[in-house]
Motif scaffolding. Sequence first.
Motif, mmCIF file in Angstrom:
data_model
loop_
_atom_site.group_PDB
_atom_site.id
_atom_site.type_symbol
_atom_site.label_atom_id
_atom_site.label_comp_id
_atom_site.label_asym_id
_atom_site.label_seq_id
_atom_site.Cartn_x
_atom_site.Cartn_y
_atom_site.Cartn_z
ATOM 1 N N UNK A 69 21.284 -10.193 -14.876
ATOM 2 C CA UNK A 69 21.494 -11.567 -15.297
ATOM 3 C C UNK A 69 20.409 -12.318 -14.922
ATOM 4 N N UNK A 70 19.464 -12.225 -13.643
ATOM 5 C CA UNK A 70 18.401 -12.845 -13.220
ATOM 6 C C UNK A 70 17.277 -12.451 -14.159
ATOM 7 N N UNK A 71 17.066 -11.176 -14.491
ATOM 8 C CA UNK A 71 15.917 -10.571 -15.586
ATOM 9 C C UNK A 71 16.249 -11.344 -16.936
ATOM 10 N N UNK A 72 17.588 -11.210 -17.605
ATOM 11 C CA UNK A 72 17.767 -11.932 -18.719
ATOM 12 C C UNK A 72 17.577 -13.442 -18.822
ATOM 13 N N UNK A 73 17.801 -14.056 -17.620
ATOM 14 C CA UNK A 73 17.316 -15.659 -17.800
ATOM 15 C C UNK A 73 15.784 -15.722 -17.635
ATOM 16 N N UNK A 74 15.221 -14.671 -16.918
ATOM 17 C CA UNK A 74 13.584 -15.030 -16.669
ATOM 18 C C UNK A 74 13.155 -14.871 -17.957
#
Length: 138
Positions: A69-74
């Motif tokens: 999720x952090x990667x997708x948001x980034x």
Amino acid sequence: MDIKLSQTFIAVDDHDKALAFYRDVLGLEVRNDIAYEGMRWVTVGSPSQPDVNIVLEPPIADPNASPADKQAAAELLAKGLLRGVIFSTDDCDATFERISAAGGEVLQEPADQFYGVRDCAFRDPSGNMLRFSQPRSQ
């Protein structure tokens, strides 16, 4: 019933770079700077609008978010797809010159729009689109 805007949120990936842009280039004042569980929220706003705040927040404000999720948001943030803000200005051209002279990433030079404004657009250091709009004289 009277409803007014109080706060809006903009995701940023580097609070220090964002702060340098919003404070030093745009001239917004810093109203709060909070760190919590490895994250940071910085509240800024225009001195002429003391009751309206912009909160510069992490792309995902959840310490339990998954790495995916952090990667997708980034990735969404890097593409400029998370949020945008429209500021009003009394001089679009002077605003454009000031921000571009400070190194702002230009998306659109000042232009008269069919819907009655003159505006320009930039990306902030995190990739968010910011527009600066001035009503056109009739």
